[in-house]
Structure formats: C-alpha cells, structure tokens
Design a protein around this motif. Structure first.
Motif, PDB file in Angstrom:
ATOM      1  N   SER A  35     -13.329  -6.575   0.269  1.00 32.38           N
ATOM      2  CA  SER A  35     -13.533  -7.468   1.402  1.00 32.38           C
ATOM      3  C   SER A  35     -15.022  -7.560   1.739  1.00 32.38           C
ATOM      4  O   SER A  35     -15.829  -6.729   1.318  1.00 32.38           O
ATOM      5  CB  SER A  35     -12.748  -6.957   2.611  1.00 32.38           C
ATOM      6  OG  SER A  35     -13.183  -5.651   2.965  1.00 32.38           O
ATOM      7  N   GLY A  36     -15.344  -8.565   2.526  1.00 34.11           N
ATOM      8  CA  GLY A  36     -16.736  -8.768   2.896  1.00 34.11           C
ATOM      9  C   GLY A  36     -17.393  -9.896   2.148  1.00 34.11           C
ATOM     10  O   GLY A  36     -18.603 -10.107   2.267  1.00 34.11           O
ATOM     11  N   VAL A  37     -16.620 -10.623   1.363  1.00 37.71           N
ATOM     12  CA  VAL A  37     -17.173 -11.787   0.659  1.00 37.71           C
ATOM     13  C   VAL A  37     -17.643 -12.825   1.681  1.00 37.71           C
ATOM     14  O   VAL A  37     -16.946 -13.108   2.657  1.00 37.71           O
ATOM     15  CB  VAL A  37     -16.113 -12.407  -0.272  1.00 37.71           C
ATOM     16  CG1 VAL A  37     -16.660 -13.676  -0.930  1.00 37.71           C
ATOM     17  CG2 VAL A  37     -15.689 -11.409  -1.323  1.00 37.71           C
ATOM     18  N   GLU A  38     -18.816 -13.340   1.476  1.00 41.33           N
ATOM     19  CA  GLU A  38     -19.366 -14.341   2.373  1.00 41.33           C
ATOM     20  C   GLU A  38     -19.231 -15.727   1.737  1.00 41.33           C
ATOM     21  O   GLU A  38     -19.680 -15.945   0.604  1.00 41.33           O
ATOM     22  CB  GLU A  38     -20.841 -14.047   2.672  1.00 41.33           C
ATOM     23  CG  GLU A  38     -21.044 -12.722   3.399  1.00 41.33           C
ATOM     24  CD  GLU A  38     -22.520 -12.432   3.646  1.00 41.33           C
ATOM     25  OE1 GLU A  38     -23.360 -13.275   3.257  1.00 41.33           O
ATOM     26  OE2 GLU A  38     -22.829 -11.376   4.222  1.00 41.33           O
ATOM     27  N   THR A  90     -14.391 -19.368   7.540  1.00 42.64           N
ATOM     28  CA  THR A  90     -13.634 -18.247   8.097  1.00 42.64           C
ATOM     29  C   THR A  90     -12.529 -17.851   7.139  1.00 42.64           C
ATOM     30  O   THR A  90     -11.792 -18.704   6.620  1.00 42.64           O
ATOM     31  CB  THR A  90     -13.022 -18.639   9.450  1.00 42.64           C
ATOM     32  OG1 THR A  90     -14.063 -19.063  10.332  1.00 42.64           O
ATOM     33  CG2 THR A  90     -12.285 -17.460  10.066  1.00 42.64           C
ATOM     34  N   ALA A 127     -22.159 -12.085  -1.853  1.00 40.49           N
ATOM     35  CA  ALA A 127     -21.684 -10.731  -1.534  1.00 40.49           C
ATOM     36  C   ALA A 127     -20.397 -10.400  -2.287  1.00 40.49           C
ATOM     37  O   ALA A 127     -19.455  -9.830  -1.730  1.00 40.49           O
ATOM     38  CB  ALA A 127     -21.494 -10.565  -0.027  1.00 40.49           C
ATOM     39  N   SER A 132     -22.138  -5.736  -8.169  1.00 39.86           N
ATOM     40  CA  SER A 132     -22.405  -6.939  -7.365  1.00 39.86           C
ATOM     41  C   SER A 132     -22.555  -8.155  -8.267  1.00 39.86           C
ATOM     42  O   SER A 132     -23.327  -8.115  -9.247  1.00 39.86           O
ATOM     43  CB  SER A 132     -23.682  -6.752  -6.528  1.00 39.86           C
ATOM     44  OG  SER A 132     -23.510  -5.708  -5.599  1.00 39.86           O
TER      45      SER A 132
END
Length: 419
Positions: free
Chosen positions: A42-45, A102, A130, A138
């Motif tokens: 998680s945390g993908v932008e 979102t 990200a 990464s």
C-alpha cells in the motif's frame, strides 16, 4: 525468496461515469484500475494530470522565483504566488496540472471526481508513483494516457443564421428553401432546430416547426460537429408570417448542456405565399370642366393602393376602336412614382440588382394631339411582392376616363320663323 526485480505498471483501464465513458464533466467520476507486474504494498500514489494550457513562459518565470503560476478564472491573467487560491491554477507546474486520485476499496482502483475548474480540463493522463513490492524494490514512475477527456465548460451557440433561397434572403415564397446554419464553440451533438412562427391560427405565443438536418456538419461524424445546416421547403400548406430560427438541446461530447435553454436567431425571415394584388384604384383628369374627360395638355392621374409592399408596377391605358384595336390596345403612362414609405430589397446574395417596394403609387399621363381617343381602362401588371410572388393583371371596370382631343365644330344649321 530473493526478489531483485522492481515492480512496473503493465497497463491501466480508465473510464468516466458520465454518459460517454471517454468524456467527463463536472460531477462525473473518473475511475482508473492499474495492473502491475507483481503485488505492491500500500501507499501507491496515483494522480490525474492534464496539460497546462496557460502561457508556458509565465509559468517558467514563476518557477524561477520559487513560486507557482496562478491565474484569474475571469481574466486569464497570470500571477505568481506561493500558493494558488481555490479556483485558480492550483497544482500546475512544469506544463502539467495535477489532481490526486483517491484509492477505493477495490485493489489498485482509484477515483477522481471532476471539479468545475476551468484550469483542469482536456485529455487526461495518470501518473503512478511510489511503487514498492513486498521485497522493498521500488519501481519507476509510470505515465499513461487514460483516454478520458475532461470538459467542464458549457457549449455555446456562436451563430444562428436563417436565410431564403429566394431573390431576397429575408423573404420566402412557395418553392423557396429556408436554410438555417448553426455554429458552436466546440463539437456538439446535432442540436434541435425549429422555425418559430407567430402569424398563424393559434400561434400568438409562437409555434415551433422542427427542421431536418442537411448533413452532419464539419465534425467527426454524422452526429457530432461544430457547424450544421438545416432546411425547410416552403409549399402551399406552409404557415405564413415572420419566423425566427431557434436552437436548443445544445450538448457537447462530455454532455455539458448550453446554459441558456435556447438561442434565437438575430435575423428574421418572412414566409409569404400570397400573391400581391391591387387593393384600390382611382383615376381622374385635370380637366377643369369634368375630371372624367381629358383633352390636349390635360393630365390623367392614376392612384394605386396595393394590398402590401409591391414593386413598381407597369401602368397602361387601354382603349378600343373600330379598327385594329377592337380587342383593345394598350400604351404606357408617362411616369409611375411611389408615394409614402419605400423599402429596399436585399438581393445582392442572389446576384440581382436591388429594387424598391411601396404600398402606394401615382401614375400620370399627359394627353397630346397624338393620343388615342375614347374611353380608357387602366391595366396594372408586372409587379411583385418582397417574396417574389408575382401579382395578377388588374383591369379597371369600364372606361374610367375618356380622352377627347377633337374640338367641336358647326356641321350645319336649320332656321325657321314662327310666322
């Protein structure tokens, strides 16, 4: 497990919740699903981007100052600021404008609700950053076109022109074709176009007659364009009177609707199928003794009242004799002049010279020694109305003035006495 391969974006799917999945207006939701080469944490932008359509030179100057370029929505004048206020070009840097998406409950699915922001519209792309897999590798940022275009501006009708194929573009008679051309500020679906007429039974407030599309205009296909042409052929059953062209249901590809309910043409056209006619006619002579007779140097005047605006008619005096003119011979009067208000035609578009129309005319004829004698009738012919309808020949009833150029003479006498 050894994993040294960074994750990557294999592809995306994007669509709009609007009427057309490829276009989004204010309030529509753009959804993007992302397919990656492996599971990422998680945390993908994810952000949605469009090209900054403002002056790139100004934006560059703002950047050199460590500021961002903002602009007034009303005047489109660029300003530099530490932070753009709401409604300005917030989030626009390096030639692109960005809005964050979102995350939803679905894996790798993101949404953006389109705002009514004139600075953020056009073909959109998605930027994915990200990306980190379970091993901590990464991945590189990905920038992919979504295939969804954002349009938050309502379409507008730029021109509505109504014209006739008749001699005068402002008037139409039976057989003429009325054309309505419509142009818009951006590609739109075929709008609804009507002729709104008033001078017909039950149409005091206006009745609309729908027009058919001539072609698909100059747009992408037969149903979308920025220019459209509609037509209506006037026939014997057509309504009469003045008409306006009315355009409504103006919808662009994102299904934004025109702010106004309808756009009415500035120009106005009149449908007239009725033939012009002579309403009344009065003839008299300047003869001092009897105005129903005329002799040498007397002036015969003809007053003509038309039932509407008409072109200058041909006015003739008609006589009959026992010779070659038993069935009547005609000769033109000396002069015909309009009386009162005169209106000009507009026939330049048809390549014809302009003519004048009036409701009243005065014709005159000066009697000479060579004038034919006898009772004269009046012919009125070769006149037309503003729509090009030709009037019928008008013939006065009986001899209205008698020309007599022969002086009386004594033929003989009788004499007697009472004795």
């Amino acid at each position: 497990e050894i994993d040294t391969t960074p994750p990557s974006v294999l592809g995306i799917d994007a669509w709009s919740s609007g009427d057309d999945m490829n276009f989004a207006k204010a309030g529509d939701v753009i959804t993007v699903t992302i397919e990656t080469s492996e599971v990422v944490v998680s945390g993908v932008e994810v952000s949605l981007e469009v090209v900054d359509m403002s002056d790139p030179g100004q934006a560059e100057q703002c950047s050199l100052l460590g500021l961002v370029s903002c602009g007034s929505v009303d005047s489109l004048v660029e300003v530099c600021a530490l932070e753009c206020s709401e409604g300005s070009r917030a989030g626009c840097r390096g030639g692109m404008c960005t809005r964050a998406m979102t995350a939803t409950a679905e894996p790798m699915t993101f949404e953006y609700t389109v705002e009514s922001d004139v600075w953020f519209q056009g073909a959109s792309s998605v930027r994915v950053s990200a990306l980190v897999d379970s091993a901590g590798n990464s991945g590189e940022d990905a920038f992919v076109a979504t295939g969804v275009s954002i349009d938050v501006v309502e379409p507008a009708v730029e021109t509505v022109v109504v014209s006739s194929s008749g001699d005068d573009v402002r008037f139409a008679a039976a057989g003429d074709v009325i054309s309505v051309t419509v142009s818009s500020s951006e590609p739109i679906y075929v709008p609804a176009v009507h002729l709104r007429h008033f001078e017909w039974e039950g149409c005091a407030l206006g009745c609309d007659h729908s027009l058919v599309l001539d072609d698909g205009g100059s747009g992408e296909d037969d149903f979308v364009g920025t220019s459209f042409s509609f037509s209506y052929v006037v026939d014997d059953s057509s309504f009469e009177g003045y008409v306006d062209a009315v355009v409504s249901q103006v919808i662009d590809l994102a299904h934004n609707s025109m702010i106004e309910d309808e756009e009415v043409s500035i120009s106005r056209l009149t449908i007239d199928k009725t033939l012009p006619a002579v309403g009344s006619l009065m003839v008299y002579s300047s003869n001092a003794l009897d105005e129903s007779f005329a002799t040498v140097d007397d002036v015969i005047s003809v007053w003509i009242e038309m039932d509407g605006y008409s072109s200058v008619p041909l006015v003739e005096l008609v006589y009959s004799d026992g010779g070659d003119c038993q069935l009547g011979c005609a000769f033109a009067v000396d002069d015909v002049q309009s009386v009162g208000t005169v209106v000009a035609s507009n026939r330049a578009a048809a390549g014809l010279p302009d003519i004048e129309f009036a409701e009243r005319y005065e014709a005159s004829y000066t009697v000479t020694e060579l004038s034919p004698e006898g009772p004269m009738q009046v012919h009125v012919s070769f006149y037309e109305d503003q729509s090009g309808n030709a009037g019928d020949l008008y013939l006065s009833e009986g001899g209205v003035v008698e020309i007599d150029t022969t002086p009386p003479s004594v033929l003989g006498i009788d004499a007697w006495s009472s004795g």
